[in-house]
Design a protein around this motif. Structure first.
Motif, PDB file in Angstrom:
ATOM      1  N   GLN A 197      23.542   2.705  75.754  1.00  0.00           N
ATOM      2  CA  GLN A 197      23.981   2.025  76.973  1.00  0.00           C
ATOM      3  C   GLN A 197      22.832   1.871  77.961  1.00  0.00           C
ATOM      4  O   GLN A 197      22.695   0.844  78.634  1.00  0.00           O
ATOM      5  CB  GLN A 197      25.110   2.840  77.606  1.00  0.00           C
ATOM      6  N   SER A 198      21.946   2.879  78.034  1.00  0.00           N
ATOM      7  CA  SER A 198      20.883   2.874  79.037  1.00  0.00           C
ATOM      8  C   SER A 198      19.883   1.746  78.821  1.00  0.00           C
ATOM      9  O   SER A 198      19.281   1.262  79.778  1.00  0.00           O
ATOM     10  CB  SER A 198      20.158   4.218  79.042  1.00  0.00           C
ATOM     11  N   VAL A 199      19.676   1.314  77.582  1.00  0.00           N
ATOM     12  CA  VAL A 199      18.700   0.251  77.308  1.00  0.00           C
ATOM     13  C   VAL A 199      19.365  -1.101  77.067  1.00  0.00           C
ATOM     14  O   VAL A 199      18.684  -2.092  76.787  1.00  0.00           O
ATOM     15  CB  VAL A 199      17.819   0.618  76.097  1.00  0.00           C
ATOM     16  N   GLY A 200      20.697  -1.146  77.156  1.00  0.00           N
ATOM     17  CA  GLY A 200      21.404  -2.409  76.985  1.00  0.00           C
ATOM     18  C   GLY A 200      21.775  -2.742  75.561  1.00  0.00           C
ATOM     19  O   GLY A 200      22.349  -3.805  75.303  1.00  0.00           O
ATOM     20  N   ALA A 201      21.480  -1.841  74.614  1.00  0.00           N
ATOM     21  CA  ALA A 201      21.803  -2.131  73.209  1.00  0.00           C
ATOM     22  C   ALA A 201      23.308  -2.114  72.974  1.00  0.00           C
ATOM     23  O   ALA A 201      23.833  -2.921  72.198  1.00  0.00           O
ATOM     24  CB  ALA A 201      21.115  -1.113  72.303  1.00  0.00           C
ATOM     25  N   LEU A 238      12.785  -1.428  62.183  1.00  0.00           N
ATOM     26  CA  LEU A 238      12.777  -2.813  62.652  1.00  0.00           C
ATOM     27  C   LEU A 238      12.179  -3.741  61.604  1.00  0.00           C
ATOM     28  O   LEU A 238      12.695  -4.838  61.344  1.00  0.00           O
ATOM     29  CB  LEU A 238      11.983  -2.910  63.950  1.00  0.00           C
ATOM     30  N   LEU A 239      11.091  -3.315  60.965  1.00  0.00           N
ATOM     31  CA  LEU A 239      10.437  -4.138  59.967  1.00  0.00           C
ATOM     32  C   LEU A 239      11.373  -4.411  58.794  1.00  0.00           C
ATOM     33  O   LEU A 239      11.482  -5.539  58.311  1.00  0.00           O
ATOM     34  CB  LEU A 239       9.160  -3.438  59.488  1.00  0.00           C
ATOM     35  N   GLU A 240      12.067  -3.358  58.319  1.00  0.00           N
ATOM     36  CA  GLU A 240      12.957  -3.526  57.172  1.00  0.00           C
ATOM     37  C   GLU A 240      14.149  -4.407  57.520  1.00  0.00           C
ATOM     38  O   GLU A 240      14.544  -5.279  56.739  1.00  0.00           O
ATOM     39  CB  GLU A 240      13.438  -2.159  56.681  1.00  0.00           C
ATOM     40  N   LEU A 241      14.714  -4.193  58.685  1.00  0.00           N
ATOM     41  CA  LEU A 241      15.904  -4.948  59.060  1.00  0.00           C
ATOM     42  C   LEU A 241      15.579  -6.408  59.342  1.00  0.00           C
ATOM     43  O   LEU A 241      16.392  -7.303  59.082  1.00  0.00           O
ATOM     44  CB  LEU A 241      16.548  -4.299  60.291  1.00  0.00           C
ATOM     45  N   SER A 242      14.385  -6.668  59.849  1.00  0.00           N
ATOM     46  CA  SER A 242      14.003  -8.044  60.179  1.00  0.00           C
ATOM     47  C   SER A 242      13.792  -8.893  58.935  1.00  0.00           C
ATOM     48  O   SER A 242      13.725 -10.121  59.017  1.00  0.00           O
ATOM     49  CB  SER A 242      12.724  -8.046  61.017  1.00  0.00           C
ATOM     50  N   GLU A 243      13.656  -8.266  57.756  1.00  0.00           N
ATOM     51  CA  GLU A 243      13.429  -9.008  56.519  1.00  0.00           C
ATOM     52  C   GLU A 243      14.718  -9.500  55.872  1.00  0.00           C
ATOM     53  O   GLU A 243      14.682 -10.134  54.816  1.00  0.00           O
ATOM     54  CB  GLU A 243      12.660  -8.121  55.525  1.00  0.00           C
ATOM     55  N   VAL A 244      15.859  -9.192  56.485  1.00  0.00           N
ATOM     56  CA  VAL A 244      17.137  -9.647  55.939  1.00  0.00           C
ATOM     57  C   VAL A 244      17.180 -11.174  55.932  1.00  0.00           C
ATOM     58  O   VAL A 244      16.797 -11.819  56.908  1.00  0.00           O
ATOM     59  CB  VAL A 244      18.307  -9.086  56.774  1.00  0.00           C
ATOM     60  N   LEU A 268      15.828   0.899  71.791  1.00  0.00           N
ATOM     61  CA  LEU A 268      15.162  -0.371  72.099  1.00  0.00           C
ATOM     62  C   LEU A 268      14.847  -1.156  70.831  1.00  0.00           C
ATOM     63  O   LEU A 268      14.994  -2.388  70.798  1.00  0.00           O
ATOM     64  CB  LEU A 268      13.878  -0.096  72.888  1.00  0.00           C
ATOM     65  N   VAL A 269      14.397  -0.463  69.782  1.00  0.00           N
ATOM     66  CA  VAL A 269      14.096  -1.146  68.521  1.00  0.00           C
ATOM     67  C   VAL A 269      15.371  -1.715  67.909  1.00  0.00           C
ATOM     68  O   VAL A 269      15.368  -2.840  67.375  1.00  0.00           O
ATOM     69  CB  VAL A 269      13.405  -0.164  67.552  1.00  0.00           C
ATOM     70  N   LEU A 270      16.469  -0.980  68.003  1.00  0.00           N
ATOM     71  CA  LEU A 270      17.747  -1.498  67.502  1.00  0.00           C
ATOM     72  C   LEU A 270      18.156  -2.751  68.272  1.00  0.00           C
ATOM     73  O   LEU A 270      18.586  -3.757  67.683  1.00  0.00           O
ATOM     74  CB  LEU A 270      18.813  -0.412  67.645  1.00  0.00           C
ATOM     75  N   LYS A 271      18.008  -2.707  69.588  1.00  0.00           N
ATOM     76  CA  LYS A 271      18.328  -3.874  70.403  1.00  0.00           C
ATOM     77  C   LYS A 271      17.458  -5.065  70.020  1.00  0.00           C
ATOM     78  O   LYS A 271      17.938  -6.200  69.900  1.00  0.00           O
ATOM     79  CB  LYS A 271      18.135  -3.531  71.872  1.00  0.00           C
ATOM     80  N   ASP A 272      16.168  -4.803  69.804  1.00  0.00           N
ATOM     81  CA  ASP A 272      15.236  -5.866  69.431  1.00  0.00           C
ATOM     82  C   ASP A 272      15.619  -6.474  68.087  1.00  0.00           C
ATOM     83  O   ASP A 272      15.586  -7.694  67.900  1.00  0.00           O
ATOM     84  CB  ASP A 272      13.816  -5.294  69.386  1.00  0.00           C
ATOM     85  N   ALA A 273      15.985  -5.616  67.126  1.00  0.00           N
ATOM     86  CA  ALA A 273      16.362  -6.112  65.800  1.00  0.00           C
ATOM     87  C   ALA A 273      17.621  -6.972  65.865  1.00  0.00           C
ATOM     88  O   ALA A 273      17.709  -8.027  65.219  1.00  0.00           O
ATOM     89  CB  ALA A 273      16.570  -4.932  64.855  1.00  0.00           C
ATOM     90  N   VAL A 274      18.614  -6.516  66.637  1.00  0.00           N
ATOM     91  CA  VAL A 274      19.847  -7.294  66.780  1.00  0.00           C
ATOM     92  C   VAL A 274      19.556  -8.654  67.410  1.00  0.00           C
ATOM     93  O   VAL A 274      20.080  -9.693  66.980  1.00  0.00           O
ATOM     94  CB  VAL A 274      20.872  -6.505  67.622  1.00  0.00           C
ATOM     95  N   THR A 275      18.688  -8.653  68.434  1.00  0.00           N
ATOM     96  CA  THR A 275      18.344  -9.911  69.104  1.00  0.00           C
ATOM     97  C   THR A 275      17.648 -10.881  68.155  1.00  0.00           C
ATOM     98  O   THR A 275      17.958 -12.078  68.122  1.00  0.00           O
ATOM     99  CB  THR A 275      17.440  -9.613  70.313  1.00  0.00           C
ATOM    100  N   LYS A 276      16.706 -10.374  67.368  1.00  0.00           N
ATOM    101  CA  LYS A 276      15.982 -11.234  66.425  1.00  0.00           C
ATOM    102  C   LYS A 276      16.913 -11.809  65.363  1.00  0.00           C
ATOM    103  O   LYS A 276      16.802 -12.992  64.989  1.00  0.00           O
ATOM    104  CB  LYS A 276      14.853 -10.448  65.764  1.00  0.00           C
ATOM    105  N   LEU A 277      17.827 -10.993  64.853  1.00  0.00           N
ATOM    106  CA  LEU A 277      18.762 -11.492  63.845  1.00  0.00           C
ATOM    107  C   LEU A 277      19.698 -12.539  64.446  1.00  0.00           C
ATOM    108  O   LEU A 277      20.023 -13.542  63.799  1.00  0.00           O
ATOM    109  CB  LEU A 277      19.563 -10.327  63.261  1.00  0.00           C
ATOM    110  N   ARG A 278      20.131 -12.341  65.693  1.00  0.00           N
ATOM    111  CA  ARG A 278      21.002 -13.321  66.342  1.00  0.00           C
ATOM    112  C   ARG A 278      20.292 -14.649  66.546  1.00  0.00           C
ATOM    113  O   ARG A 278      20.891 -15.721  66.392  1.00  0.00           O
ATOM    114  CB  ARG A 278      21.475 -12.782  67.693  1.00  0.00           C
TER     115      ARG A 278
END
Length: 605
Positions: A555-559, A497-503, A525-535
């Protein structure tokens, strides 16, 4: 009969002796009988010593060797295993005796036997394979140290001081010896230990333990050495089976010690059986049946006043090396010891306690495999750390805590190593641009054909281009692709998440997920969080290559729903780039008119 009953009986039947056991016993009975006699000679001083060390007396050690040894031989899962009282079990029993008395130890053994039966029926034996080697080596080293230290009072000829911590008891014994030295006991213990250690190097096949004990006993009797305290009177036979030791009101407080005893019995027995398999060709033990046999042995031994038993690695090794081929050998060992109990109890009672201490000190020394320890310490720093911590915890705490600490540290270090393999790498998209409809000539014209980028994988030079070089330059400028390699789970997810959020400074991020080996709920969940932050920062996230087995957790966490929003999940990377081009064109980034996209092929590796 119901299906459940049939299934239950089938499981029980698989744990009972089979015709193959009898066939193996009849194959070469003479060799098995000789091996059993040899093992009995080696086991006699050990049974006496471990009985004395446990606090229940030599008679308890003999009863265990006879009763548990016979039942484990018949019902156990190894053709070569020899069971009885062991040093590791003695280490656990000493504090139980101090807190709950003799009756408490017998009750603990009975409860542990029932637990072992439950483990066998649950088929838990297979999980032994997950025990890390450094934990086993550290455990063995710590046990060897504890066994040796437990013999110090008898080796010094002083009464055993009060206490249940071996280091404290040893120190108090040394203080007592300093006040009233008993050099006779020291000489006998040292002499027996030296004879055993030197003899093992000179003639490994000769049972020097019994030779040394007989010699020490003869010296003590001939010269009338009053300072050499003997074992004392032994019953000339096994007591009648009894449950008089059971106290229903105390069972609750004995459950925790029983769990410890059952865990140790399972661990040591399965380790010993595995070691026996490794010494032979064509032998393979049944771990669940071995637990079943040890369970029956530990249920029966307390009824005759015996201590909890396990498979004994040293006696099993002697059994294998003297040519045993079936369980007849270990059954013979128990029968010979039974004859000794009935016929030679008066002679055995004269053996000096110092001589028995010498036997166990030599046994502790021989348990330490220096070469194996050195190899384990040199393997990795993590292995060395786990070994040292397990051994130290065995000495300072107790065996159960030692194994738990070793497993915990090994697990954390293993997670750290696995998490270190997870990577998030930015990858060039030039090859994917070609597959999306660009020729090499276009890439060169746009300045995107960099040295080394196109060396992996075949590229069709005749692939028709349908985008201009200027458009592809804009695509490469505004699209960044990341390949996720390895496991995306709780130990590595937050770094991801930290690395991806620095894009930054891009319009589209493509996540290539075909190389994700596993993903758990935290990773999803971390993948979902990263996608949300980038959006939220105005960056469109596209995903490609999600494996079918990973869709459930996403699917279970909504990602997965988040990635599928507006069609942002694709089978491969060229499809994702084509979608990114349409998105950039709609956003006004691509001003050069584009022609029809070429057909999309497979994803770039």
């Amino acid at each position: 009969m119901s299906t459940v009953a049939v299934r239950a009986w089938s499981r029980v039947r698989s744990l009972l002796p089979a015709r193959a056991d009898l066939t193996a016993a009849c194959r070469d009975p003479k060799r098995d009988l000789l091996a059993g006699l040899t093992v009995a000679i080696v086991a006699l001083p050990l049974a006496l010593g471990f009985g004395v060390s446990s606090g229940l007396g030599a008679e308890a050690g003999l009863a265990t060797a006879v009763v548990a040894g016979a039942l484990a031989a018949v019902f156990g899962g190894s053709n070569l295993q020899v069971s009885g009282p062991t040093g590791a079990m003695t280490v656990v029993l000493v504090p139980i005796v101090a807190r709950h008395g003799t009756g408490g130890v017998l009750a603990v053994g009975l409860l542990a036997g029932l637990m072992l039966l439950a483990l066998a029926l649950a088929r838990a034996g297979r999980y032994m394979r997950y025990m890390p080697a450094p934990v086993v080596e550290g455990f063995t080293l710590g046990i060897a140290g504890v066994i040796g230290l437990q013999q110090i009072p008898n080796a010094l000829g002083v009464p055993k001081p009060a206490g249940d911590k071996v280091l404290v008891v040893t120190w108090r014994a040394v203080e007592a010896f300093a006040r009233t030295p008993n050099w006779t006991a020291v000489a006998l213990a040292a002499g027996v230990a030296l004879v055993m250690l030197a003899g093992a190097r000179w003639r490994p096949t000769v049972p020097f333990s019994i030779v040394a004990v007989i010699a020490a006993t003869v010296v003590a009797q001939v010269f009338g050495l009053a300072a050499a305290k003997p074992i004392g009177d032994l019953p000339s036979g096994l007591p009648a089976p009894s449950l008089s030791f059971l106290d229903a009101g105390a069972l609750g407080s004995l459950l925790a010690p029983a769990v410890a005893v059952a865990a140790l019995a399972a661990l040591e027995s399965l380790l010993s059986a595995s070691a026996a398999d490794g010494m032979t060709v064509g032998q393979k033990h049944d771990p669940d049946r071995e637990l079943f046999g040890q369970g029956l042995a530990n249920i029966a031994a307390p009824l005759f006043g015996g201590v909890p038993a396990t498979g004994a690695i040293a006696r099993t090794a002697v059994n294998v090396r003297t040519g045993a081929g079936s369980r007849l050998a270990s059954l013979t060992h128990a029968a010979v010891l039974a004859v000794i109990v009935f016929a030679a109890a008066p002679l055995v009672s004269r053996i000096p306690l110092a001589a028995v201490a010498g036997v166990l000190i030599a046994t502790a020394v021989r348990m330490v495999e220096v070469g194996s320890l050195r190899a384990m310490a040199r393997a990795t720093r993590s292995d060395g750390l786990v070994l040292v911590l397990t051994a130290a915890a065995t000495l300072a705490l107790d065996l159960v805590y030692a194994v738990l600490i070793g497993l915990g540290v090994a697990g954390v270090l293993a997670l750290r190593a696995v998490a270190g393999q997870a990577r998030l790498d930015q990858v060039p998209i030039e090859a994917d641009l070609i597959r999306a409809g660009l020729t090499k000539a276009d890439l060169t014209k746009a300045g995107l054909m960099k040295t080394g980028l196109m060396k992996t994988g075949p590229v069709n030079a005749d692939l028709p281009g349908d985008h201009s070089a200027e458009e592809h330059a804009l695509l490469a400028e505004h699209i960044v692709a990341y390949r996720i390699d390895g496991p995306l789970f709780f130990a590595a997810a937050h770094r991801f998440l930290l690395e991806l959020s620095e894009v930054a400074d891009v319009r589209v991020v493509i996540l290539r997920m075909s190389r994700v080996s596993t993903i758990d709920a935290t990773g999803a969940l971390v993948l979902k969080d990263a996608v949300t932050k980038l959006r939220h920062r105005g960056i469109t996230v596209l995903a490609s290559g999600i494996r079918p087995g990973q869709r459930q957790v996403l699917q279970s966490v909504g990602a997965l729903d988040l990635l599928r929003h507006e069609g942002r999940e694709f089978a491969d990377t060229p499809d994702a780039i084509a979608a990114a081009r349409i998105h950039l064109k709609g956003a006004g980034v691509l001003t050069v008119p584009a022609q029809k996209s070429a057909a999309v092929t497979e994803e770039t590796a």
